[in-house]
Enzyme design. Structure first.
Site, PDB file in Angstrom:
ATOM      1  N   LYS A 161     108.007  51.210  31.421  1.00 15.10           N
ATOM      2  CA  LYS A 161     106.786  52.458  30.579  1.00 15.10           C
ATOM      3  C   LYS A 161     105.267  52.393  30.267  1.00 15.10           C
ATOM      4  O   LYS A 161     105.093  51.239  30.097  1.00 15.10           O
ATOM      5  CB  LYS A 161     108.169  52.387  29.495  1.00 15.10           C
ATOM      6  CG  LYS A 161     107.481  53.881  28.527  1.00 15.10           C
ATOM      7  CD  LYS A 161     108.181  54.987  28.283  1.00 15.10           C
ATOM      8  CE  LYS A 161     107.658  56.344  28.100  1.00 15.10           C
ATOM      9  NZ  LYS A 161     106.326  56.835  28.651  1.00 15.10           N
TER      10      LYS A 161
ATOM     11  N   GLN B  90     100.959  46.241  27.889  1.00  8.77           N
ATOM     12  CA  GLN B  90     101.972  47.334  27.409  1.00  8.77           C
ATOM     13  C   GLN B  90     103.275  46.698  26.812  1.00  8.77           C
ATOM     14  O   GLN B  90     104.170  47.450  26.370  1.00  8.77           O
ATOM     15  CB  GLN B  90     102.379  48.197  29.143  1.00  8.77           C
ATOM     16  CG  GLN B  90     102.486  49.250  28.451  1.00  8.77           C
ATOM     17  CD  GLN B  90     102.055  50.868  27.893  1.00  8.77           C
ATOM     18  OE1 GLN B  90     101.553  50.781  28.666  1.00  8.77           O
ATOM     19  NE2 GLN B  90     102.127  51.346  26.832  1.00  8.77           N
TER      20      GLN B  90
ATOM     21  N   LYS C 237     102.691  46.158  23.059  1.00  2.00           N
ATOM     22  CA  LYS C 237     102.701  47.164  22.879  1.00  2.00           C
ATOM     23  C   LYS C 237     104.429  48.035  22.366  1.00  2.00           C
ATOM     24  O   LYS C 237     104.481  48.100  21.561  1.00  2.00           O
ATOM     25  CB  LYS C 237     101.567  48.603  23.584  1.00  2.00           C
ATOM     26  CG  LYS C 237     101.460  49.463  22.896  1.00  2.00           C
ATOM     27  CD  LYS C 237     100.840  50.434  23.962  1.00  2.00           C
ATOM     28  CE  LYS C 237      99.891  49.365  23.908  1.00  2.00           C
ATOM     29  NZ  LYS C 237      98.674  50.497  25.024  1.00  2.00           N
TER      30      LYS C 237
ATOM     31  N   LYS D 105     102.652  50.035  34.595  1.00  2.16           N
ATOM     32  CA  LYS D 105     101.359  50.896  34.677  1.00  2.16           C
ATOM     33  C   LYS D 105     100.969  51.831  35.830  1.00  2.16           C
ATOM     34  O   LYS D 105     101.944  51.067  36.945  1.00  2.16           O
ATOM     35  CB  LYS D 105     100.148  50.163  33.697  1.00  2.16           C
ATOM     36  CG  LYS D 105      99.299  50.774  33.437  1.00  2.16           C
ATOM     37  CD  LYS D 105      99.063  51.527  32.425  1.00  2.16           C
ATOM     38  CE  LYS D 105      97.775  52.631  31.536  1.00  2.16           C
ATOM     39  NZ  LYS D 105      98.269  53.149  30.483  1.00  2.16           N
TER      40      LYS D 105
ATOM     41  N   GLY E 223     101.242  59.838  30.512  1.00  4.55           N
ATOM     42  CA  GLY E 223      99.602  59.980  31.571  1.00  4.55           C
ATOM     43  C   GLY E 223      99.059  59.563  30.581  1.00  4.55           C
ATOM     44  O   GLY E 223      99.120  57.836  29.993  1.00  4.55           O
ATOM     45  N   ASP E 224      97.427  58.976  31.063  1.00  2.00           N
ATOM     46  CA  ASP E 224      96.310  57.791  30.537  1.00  2.00           C
ATOM     47  C   ASP E 224      94.921  58.852  31.088  1.00  2.00           C
ATOM     48  O   ASP E 224      95.115  59.718  31.442  1.00  2.00           O
ATOM     49  CB  ASP E 224      96.531  56.696  30.973  1.00  2.00           C
ATOM     50  CG  ASP E 224      95.424  55.254  30.639  1.00  2.00           C
ATOM     51  OD1 ASP E 224      96.140  54.394  29.544  1.00  2.00           O
ATOM     52  OD2 ASP E 224      94.768  55.468  30.934  1.00  2.00           O
TER      53      ASP E 224
ATOM     54  N   THR F  35      98.630  59.269  20.146  1.00  2.00           N
ATOM     55  CA  THR F  35      97.748  58.355  20.030  1.00  2.00           C
ATOM     56  C   THR F  35      97.287  58.110  18.570  1.00  2.00           C
ATOM     57  O   THR F  35      96.391  56.241  18.362  1.00  2.00           O
ATOM     58  CB  THR F  35      96.798  57.541  21.363  1.00  2.00           C
ATOM     59  OG1 THR F  35      98.494  57.883  22.677  1.00  2.00           O
ATOM     60  CG2 THR F  35      96.788  56.074  21.452  1.00  2.00           C
TER      61      THR F  35
ATOM     62  N   ASN G 175      91.788  62.499  25.186  1.00  2.00           N
ATOM     63  CA  ASN G 175      92.951  62.659  24.487  1.00  2.00           C
ATOM     64  C   ASN G 175      93.020  61.998  23.285  1.00  2.00           C
ATOM     65  O   ASN G 175      93.155  62.523  21.898  1.00  2.00           O
ATOM     66  CB  ASN G 175      93.726  62.265  25.421  1.00  2.00           C
ATOM     67  CG  ASN G 175      95.809  62.592  24.611  1.00  2.00           C
ATOM     68  OD1 ASN G 175      95.948  61.292  23.758  1.00  2.00           O
ATOM     69  ND2 ASN G 175      96.071  64.057  23.708  1.00  2.00           N
TER      70      ASN G 175
ATOM     71  N   SER H 193     106.374  59.118  22.729  1.00  2.00           N
ATOM     72  CA  SER H 193     106.818  58.897  24.180  1.00  2.00           C
ATOM     73  C   SER H 193     108.209  58.626  24.558  1.00  2.00           C
ATOM     74  O   SER H 193     109.364  59.820  25.340  1.00  2.00           O
ATOM     75  CB  SER H 193     106.059  58.088  25.329  1.00  2.00           C
ATOM     76  OG  SER H 193     104.745  59.073  26.064  1.00  2.00           O
TER      77      SER H 193
HETATM   78  P1  NDP Z   1      91.084  60.984  28.447  1.00  5.86           P
HETATM   79  O1  NDP Z   1      90.794  61.065  30.375  1.00  5.86           O
HETATM   80  O2  NDP Z   1      91.646  62.212  27.927  1.00  5.86           O
HETATM   81  O3  NDP Z   1      89.551  60.583  27.779  1.00  5.86           O
HETATM   82  C1  NDP Z   1      89.116  59.500  28.252  1.00  5.86           C
HETATM   83  C2  NDP Z   1      87.181  59.093  27.683  1.00  5.86           C
HETATM   84  O4  NDP Z   1      86.855  58.081  27.304  1.00  5.86           O
HETATM   85  C3  NDP Z   1      86.569  60.921  27.966  1.00  5.86           C
HETATM   86  O5  NDP Z   1      85.726  60.703  26.802  1.00  5.86           O
HETATM   87  C4  NDP Z   1      85.577  59.426  28.729  1.00  5.86           C
HETATM   88  O6  NDP Z   1      84.285  60.240  29.423  1.00  5.86           O
HETATM   89  C5  NDP Z   1      85.665  58.673  28.337  1.00  5.86           C
HETATM   90  N1  NDP Z   1      84.991  57.020  28.640  1.00  5.86           N
HETATM   91  C6  NDP Z   1      83.789  56.926  28.766  1.00  5.86           C
HETATM   92  N2  NDP Z   1      83.347  55.780  29.919  1.00  5.86           N
HETATM   93  C7  NDP Z   1      84.462  56.133  30.262  1.00  5.86           C
HETATM   94  C8  NDP Z   1      85.049  55.067  31.351  1.00  5.86           C
HETATM   95  N3  NDP Z   1      84.196  54.032  31.776  1.00  5.86           N
HETATM   96  N4  NDP Z   1      85.901  55.058  32.413  1.00  5.86           N
HETATM   97  C9  NDP Z   1      87.096  56.075  31.677  1.00  5.86           C
HETATM   98  N5  NDP Z   1      85.987  57.092  31.022  1.00  5.86           N
HETATM   99  C10 NDP Z   1      85.602  57.062  30.465  1.00  5.86           C
HETATM  100  O7  NDP Z   1      91.544  59.859  28.408  1.00  5.86           O
HETATM  101  P2  NDP Z   1      92.393  58.961  26.981  1.00  5.86           P
HETATM  102  O8  NDP Z   1      91.889  59.751  25.830  1.00  5.86           O
HETATM  103  O9  NDP Z   1      94.096  59.478  26.898  1.00  5.86           O
HETATM  104  O10 NDP Z   1      92.145  57.575  26.997  1.00  5.86           O
HETATM  105  C11 NDP Z   1      91.668  56.772  26.883  1.00  5.86           C
HETATM  106  C12 NDP Z   1      91.461  55.119  25.988  1.00  5.86           C
HETATM  107  O11 NDP Z   1      92.690  55.204  25.744  1.00  5.86           O
HETATM  108  C13 NDP Z   1      92.441  54.410  27.464  1.00  5.86           C
HETATM  109  O12 NDP Z   1      91.986  53.508  27.411  1.00  5.86           O
HETATM  110  C14 NDP Z   1      93.758  54.657  27.486  1.00  5.86           C
HETATM  111  O13 NDP Z   1      94.252  53.607  28.071  1.00  5.86           O
HETATM  112  C15 NDP Z   1      94.232  54.446  25.873  1.00  5.86           C
HETATM  113  N6  NDP Z   1      95.780  54.946  25.536  1.00  5.86           N
HETATM  114  C16 NDP Z   1      95.907  56.519  25.892  1.00  5.86           C
HETATM  115  C17 NDP Z   1      97.116  56.641  25.388  1.00  5.86           C
HETATM  116  C18 NDP Z   1      97.681  58.414  25.600  1.00  5.86           C
HETATM  117  O14 NDP Z   1      98.118  58.269  24.746  1.00  5.86           O
HETATM  118  N7  NDP Z   1      96.817  59.210  26.217  1.00  5.86           N
HETATM  119  C19 NDP Z   1      98.096  55.810  24.533  1.00  5.86           C
HETATM  120  C20 NDP Z   1      97.668  55.096  24.671  1.00  5.86           C
HETATM  121  C21 NDP Z   1      95.952  53.951  25.435  1.00  5.86           C
HETATM  122  P3  NDP Z   1      84.636  61.318  30.446  1.00  5.86           P
HETATM  123  O15 NDP Z   1      85.151  62.907  30.463  1.00  5.86           O
HETATM  124  O16 NDP Z   1      83.200  61.848  30.911  1.00  5.86           O
HETATM  125  O17 NDP Z   1      84.962  60.714  31.225  1.00  5.86           O
END
Ligand code: NDP
Length: 434
Positions: free
Chosen positions: A78, A99, A102, A114, A153-154, A198, A229, A366
């Site tokens: 997962k 993961q 976690k 992943k 998602g991620d 999250t 997100n 999830s």
């Molecule tokens: P999103 O795609 O929704 O958002 C990512 C955000 O980070 C955007 O604002 C993006 O900007 C910014 N960002 C800045 N620098 C970078 C870069 N170098 N590469 C990618 N993004 C960048 O992703 P999430 O909010 O879902 O995920 C954010 C983090 O949280 C990740 O590390 C993910 O693995 C982790 N996570 C997410 C979970 C979830 O449920 N969604 C669960 C657990 C962990 P821009 O729009 O300019 O790309």
């Protein structure tokens, strides 16, 4: 390192975990006899595949797809799918490895995995995103299933992408297997509160950590990197607890709003219009926009919540945060602090909520979505949110107890690694050398 050349992020993640596990490995010589650690750091299966698709100009584009099925010791694989141009095998392996621990910490029966692609959804039309997702699923469907591997998602994969992926899976398999993907829309098997989980979970975990050290959120100044997100719902919840969020960012730059970030504006820009964060200053004249990413950590704050991507806070930023009196760090993103930054925070007694524990609320919810799919019913938002809150409280307790048991009180990084590992190790011992 010799065995996995060029996988810097994977090395970094493994190094951090094995360092905290040293006292455990010493205490359990039986692990050595069955090569437990060697098996723990080797994925059960890695799939890499070609993803060809036609863009809006009729030109053929080719991306690379990945699915790393790391560990099924305690349940089906997962973990999320990441669509971002920076995706490589090393990135997916680091994420899949983390993961495992976690998912174990959530106390739910889910293994670790992943996947993703170097596809960049930015600037693509809806049709292009759909065609890419369909082509990606044309291969991925062979490797997933509700009892085998359940992606979510991620970065770059939200409700829109999950919808296209689910539609194609259903078409190929000719069956409605709701539990094969999570993060689905509410009309076709999604769970209420998954979108928020999250970010909300992060704030619940940090709330517990602050409380254990006699603090709370009231009137604290908070900085959040990212505006995706995780960042958006962390911002919402921490504002509800009375904190003031003064800065957020995207990969181009960051905004400062000393009056407090207006989250409705951020949601409209990011969730609805898919625009850049710099547009915020056109709507809030008092706010300022700056290009670049590191300098957001130079702004004084009480609590820093890196919610964007890996290695967001390096040693220099960590020093600046400590110099400015930061009290707590809550890792919303995966591995957002370099190992040097982590060590610096711990040396300077900054409270640190590690990603594996603090952002586990997403995958936990999830798993609750999977339960609802199996039972063919829906829980209310309040019911899911309450379960999520309790799970985060329990993860904090488990991390705290493990840190104390191994003479590292207050070191939740080590505590989370140890608590997550012990359950997986136990299951691996019971299942023999497989
Ligand atoms: P999103 O795609 O929704 O958002 C990512 C955000 O980070 C955007 O604002 C993006 O900007 C910014 N960002 C800045 N620098 C970078 C870069 N170098 N590469 C990618 N993004 C960048 O992703 P999430 O909010 O879902 O995920 C954010 C983090 O949280 C990740 O590390 C993910 O693995 C982790 N996570 C997410 C979970 C979830 O449920 N969604 C669960 C657990 C962990 P821009 O729009 O300019 O790309």
């Amino acid at each position: 390192k010799k065995r996995n050349p060029g996988e810097a992020e994977f090395h970094q993640a493994v190094e951090e975990v094995l360092y905290s596990l040293e006292p455990i490995i010493e205490k359990h010589p039986e692990y050595k006899k069955v090569g437990l650690i060697e098996r723990f750091v080797e994925p059960e299966r890695v799939v890499m595949f070609r993803v060809p698709w036609l863009d809006d100009n009729g030109k053929v584009q080719v991306n690379r797809g990945f699915r790393v099925q790391f560990s099924s010791a305690i349940g089906p694989f997962k973990g999320g799918l990441r669509f971002h141009p920076s995706v490589t095998l090393g990135i997916i392996k680091f994420l899949g490895f983390e993961q495992i621990l976690k998912n174990s910490l959530t106390s739910l029966p889910i293994g670790g995995g992943k996947g993703g692609s170097d596809f960049d959804p930015k600037g693509k039309s809806d049709t292009e995103v759909m065609k890419f997702c369909q082509s990606f699923m044309n291969e991925l469907y062979r490797h997933i299933g509700q009892d085998l591997d359940v992606p979510a998602g991620d970065i770059g994969v939200g409700a829109r992408e999950i919808g296209y992926l689910f539609g194609q899976y259903k078409k190929i398999k000719n069956q409605y297997e709701a539990g094969v993907l999570t993060g689905k829309g509410l009309t076709y098997g999604g769970s209420l509160a998954r979108k928020e989980a999250t970010g909300f979970g992060l704030i619940y975990f940090v709330r517990e950590m602050l409380a254990a050290h006699g603090m709370d959120y009231k009137d604290k100044t908070v900085i959040i990197s990212g505006s995706g997100n995780v960042a958006i719902y962390a911002c919402q919840k921490v504002q509800e607890y009375g904190a003031k969020v003064i800065a957020m960012s995207d990969s181009s730059g960051y905004i400062i709003d000393e009056e407090g970030i207006n989250l409705d504006t951020i949601k409209q820009l990011k969730e609805v219009e898919r625009k850049r964060i710099k547009e915020y200053v056109n709507l809030h004249k008092n706010a300022k926009y700056f290009e670049g990413q590191q300098a957001i950590w130079h702004i004084p704050c009480d609590i820093a919540l890196p919610c964007a991507t890996q290695n967001d806070i390096n040693l220099e930023s960590a020093k600046k945060l400590v110099e400015n009196g930061v009290k707590a760090i809550g890792e919303g993103a995966n591995m957002p602090c370099t190992n040097e930054a982590l060590a610096y925070f711990l040396e300077h007694n900054v409270l640190l909520a590690p990603a594996k524990a603090a952002n586990a609320g997403g995958v936990a919810t999830s798993a609750l979505e999977m339960s609802q799919n199996s039972m063919r019913l829906h829980w209310s938002f309040e019911e899911v949110n309450e379960k999520l809150d309790q799970i985060m409280v329990n993860i904090f307790k488990a991390s705290k107890a493990a840190a104390e048991e191994y003479d590292m009180p207050g070191n939740y990084v080590a505590g989370a690694n140890i608590a997550g590992f012990l359950k997986v190790a136990d299951a691996m011992m019971a299942q023999g050398i497989v």
